[in-house]
Design a protein around this motif. Structure first.
Motif, PDB file in Angstrom:
ATOM      1  N   ARG A  95     -91.679 -53.306 -28.139  1.00 50.49           N
ATOM      2  CA  ARG A  95     -90.918 -54.521 -28.433  1.00 50.49           C
ATOM      3  C   ARG A  95     -90.005 -54.894 -27.268  1.00 50.49           C
ATOM      4  NH1 ARG A  95     -89.645 -57.581 -32.992  1.00 50.49           N
ATOM      5  NH2 ARG A  95     -90.655 -56.159 -34.464  1.00 50.49           N
ATOM      6  N   CYS A  96     -89.526 -53.914 -26.498  1.00 51.27           N
ATOM      7  CA  CYS A  96     -88.746 -54.225 -25.298  1.00 51.27           C
ATOM      8  C   CYS A  96     -89.560 -55.071 -24.333  1.00 51.27           C
ATOM      9  CB  CYS A  96     -88.318 -52.939 -24.589  1.00 51.27           C
ATOM     10  SG  CYS A  96     -87.057 -51.964 -25.427  1.00 51.27           S
ATOM     11  N   PHE A  97     -90.868 -54.852 -24.325  1.00 54.84           N
ATOM     12  CA  PHE A  97     -91.769 -55.559 -23.422  1.00 54.84           C
ATOM     13  C   PHE A  97     -92.054 -56.986 -23.892  1.00 54.84           C
ATOM     14  CE2 PHE A  97     -96.519 -56.055 -22.488  1.00 54.84           C
ATOM     15  CZ  PHE A  97     -96.303 -56.731 -21.297  1.00 54.84           C
ATOM     16  N   VAL A  98     -92.360 -57.156 -25.180  1.00 46.47           N
ATOM     17  CA  VAL A  98     -92.790 -58.481 -25.657  1.00 46.47           C
ATOM     18  C   VAL A  98     -91.717 -59.204 -26.462  1.00 46.47           C
ATOM     19  CG1 VAL A  98     -95.200 -57.754 -25.688  1.00 46.47           C
ATOM     20  CG2 VAL A  98     -93.844 -57.601 -27.801  1.00 46.47           C
ATOM     21  N   GLY A  99     -90.594 -58.537 -26.763  1.00 43.11           N
ATOM     22  CA  GLY A  99     -89.558 -59.166 -27.581  1.00 43.11           C
ATOM     23  C   GLY A  99     -90.061 -59.424 -28.998  1.00 43.11           C
ATOM     24  N   ASP A 100     -89.672 -60.553 -29.549  1.00 40.56           N
ATOM     25  CA  ASP A 100     -90.102 -60.909 -30.901  1.00 40.56           C
ATOM     26  C   ASP A 100     -91.296 -61.869 -30.824  1.00 40.56           C
ATOM     27  OD1 ASP A 100     -88.074 -59.376 -32.008  1.00 40.56           O
ATOM     28  OD2 ASP A 100     -86.646 -61.031 -31.949  1.00 40.56           O
ATOM     29  N   ALA A 101     -92.281 -61.511 -30.025  1.00 43.62           N
ATOM     30  CA  ALA A 101     -93.459 -62.362 -29.842  1.00 43.62           C
ATOM     31  C   ALA A 101     -94.147 -62.595 -31.182  1.00 43.62           C
ATOM     32  CB  ALA A 101     -94.422 -61.702 -28.866  1.00 43.62           C
ATOM     33  N   PHE A 102     -94.759 -63.757 -31.317  1.00 41.62           N
ATOM     34  CA  PHE A 102     -95.464 -64.076 -32.556  1.00 41.62           C
ATOM     35  C   PHE A 102     -96.793 -64.734 -32.218  1.00 41.62           C
ATOM     36  CE2 PHE A 102     -92.953 -67.725 -31.380  1.00 41.62           C
ATOM     37  CZ  PHE A 102     -93.778 -68.815 -31.636  1.00 41.62           C
ATOM     38  N   ASP A 103     -97.666 -64.792 -33.204  1.00 45.17           N
ATOM     39  CA  ASP A 103     -98.999 -65.346 -33.027  1.00 45.17           C
ATOM     40  C   ASP A 103     -98.989 -66.817 -33.420  1.00 45.17           C
ATOM     41  OD1 ASP A 103    -100.385 -62.714 -32.488  1.00 45.17           O
ATOM     42  OD2 ASP A 103     -99.514 -62.308 -34.451  1.00 45.17           O
ATOM     43  N   ALA A 104     -98.925 -67.683 -32.417  1.00 38.80           N
ATOM     44  CA  ALA A 104     -98.899 -69.117 -32.686  1.00 38.80           C
ATOM     45  C   ALA A 104    -100.242 -69.573 -33.263  1.00 38.80           C
ATOM     46  CB  ALA A 104     -98.600 -69.878 -31.395  1.00 38.80           C
ATOM     47  N   GLU A 105    -100.191 -70.578 -34.133  1.00 39.49           N
ATOM     48  CA  GLU A 105    -101.420 -71.058 -34.763  1.00 39.49           C
ATOM     49  C   GLU A 105    -102.379 -71.664 -33.744  1.00 39.49           C
ATOM     50  OE1 GLU A 105    -100.594 -73.666 -37.985  1.00 39.49           O
ATOM     51  OE2 GLU A 105     -99.482 -72.167 -39.141  1.00 39.49           O
ATOM     52  N   ASP A 106    -101.842 -72.214 -32.657  1.00 41.36           N
ATOM     53  CA  ASP A 106    -102.694 -72.840 -31.644  1.00 41.36           C
ATOM     54  C   ASP A 106    -102.967 -71.905 -30.468  1.00 41.36           C
ATOM     55  OD1 ASP A 106    -100.157 -72.791 -30.609  1.00 41.36           O
ATOM     56  OD2 ASP A 106    -100.175 -74.870 -29.870  1.00 41.36           O
ATOM     57  N   CYS A 107    -102.727 -70.595 -30.673  1.00 44.15           N
ATOM     58  CA  CYS A 107    -102.926 -69.617 -29.608  1.00 44.15           C
ATOM     59  C   CYS A 107    -104.413 -69.490 -29.295  1.00 44.15           C
ATOM     60  CB  CYS A 107    -102.359 -68.262 -30.031  1.00 44.15           C
ATOM     61  SG  CYS A 107    -102.524 -66.982 -28.774  1.00 44.15           S
ATOM     62  N   ASP A 108    -104.760 -69.464 -28.008  1.00 41.29           N
ATOM     63  CA  ASP A 108    -106.153 -69.277 -27.600  1.00 41.29           C
ATOM     64  C   ASP A 108    -106.628 -67.888 -27.998  1.00 41.29           C
ATOM     65  OD1 ASP A 108    -106.401 -71.779 -26.387  1.00 41.29           O
ATOM     66  OD2 ASP A 108    -105.437 -71.051 -24.564  1.00 41.29           O
ATOM     67  N   THR A 109    -107.856 -67.780 -28.432  1.00 40.44           N
ATOM     68  CA  THR A 109    -108.411 -66.516 -28.876  1.00 40.44           C
ATOM     69  C   THR A 109    -109.520 -66.062 -27.939  1.00 40.44           C
ATOM     70  OG1 THR A 109    -110.089 -67.572 -30.260  1.00 40.44           O
ATOM     71  CG2 THR A 109    -107.926 -67.145 -31.273  1.00 40.44           C
TER      72      THR A 109
END
Length: 257
Positions: free
Chosen positions: A174-188
């Motif tokens: 978590r120190c690396f990515v913080g509170d990252a989240f999976d956006a609905e428009d995120c490329d897969t």
């Protein structure tokens, strides 16, 4: 636990390595490792963990094999399409090495079940494909002082890190990515693509780091992120700084002060 004659033969190439030896092989046979995800990263990682003689592997994956998996997920074949990945993986790994007991958990890991799914584990190898799962795993590993090997891949890039965020000076994922989240428009992966051989590299490398953490050979990779660019090709290492305000490991740092 003494190694049998068959085990001395099977793991001879490990045992003759001064950095591993018989004691290291015994540590692998006694280890209980969880692998989160049997996809592009998890499939080759599982093959090498089982081949190395990891005594017990808990495989967590609720997905089914699809035809477009086969370009990179080397545990599966055409005849497996439609079957559960965990079940197929366990069947194939049993043929590879009967020393490795495979416990399958055909569930999707989340914050509600993470404690139930990971309790009793010595090390977690996370090859999942979303931040929600990765952060749930990271927070659990940090709170329970369990080493985490995290691997990620995108197109032609691999990222590998080993995290022990409960230790002073060492970050958690978590120190690396913080509170990252999976956006609905995120490329897969299906939209951007991924080179199959890159997933093999990522999974094998993750297995290497899991074996390193179990046997203690070589240097300590904690606090470092290794990034391999398959297009260049090039390899660089980034040092991750521990975040004192991190929701995953910051509290533990305060308690240890």
């Amino acid at each position: 636990m003494a190694l049998s004659d068959a085990q001395l033969d099977r793991y001879a190439r490990h045992i003759v390595l001064r950095e591993i030896g018989g004691a290291g092989q015994q540590a692998l046979l006694a280890a209980h490792v969880a692998v989160v995800g049997a996809g592009g990263i998890g499939a080759p990682a599982l093959l090498y963990l089982a081949a190395a003689g990891v005594g017990r592997i808990r495989l967590i994956d609720d997905d089914r094999v699809s035809l477009d998996n086969l370009q990179r997920q080397v545990l599966f074949g055409t005849d497996d399409v439609g079957e559960g990945k965990a079940e197929v993986a366990a069947r194939n790994l049993a043929r590879l090495n009967s020393d490795s007991r495979i416990d399958i958990v055909p569930e999707r890991l989340d914050t509600e079940n993470v404690d139930r799914l990971l309790t009793g584990i010595d090390l977690v190898l996370d090859g999942s494909d979303n931040f929600a799962t990765r952060l749930a795993v990271s927070d659990w590993c940090t709170a329970n002082r369990v080493p985490l090997v995290s691997a990620a891949i995108g197109q032609f890039q691999v990222q590998i890190g080993t995290f022990r965020g409960w230790l002073p000076g060492q970050p958690c994922y978590r120190c690396f990515v913080g509170d990252a989240f999976d956006a609905e428009d995120c490329d897969t992966c299906s939209e951007l693509g991924v080179l199959g051989a890159m997933t093999g590299l990522a999974g094998s490398w993750a297995a290497l780091e899991a074996i390193r953490a179990t046997t203690g050979f070589g240097g300590d990779p904690g606090g470092k992120l290794h990034v391999f660019d398959g297009l260049a090709p090039s390899l660089r290492t980034i040092r991750i700084v521990k975040d004192p305000a991190c929701r995953g490991c910051g509290r533990l740092q305060t308690e240890q002060a």
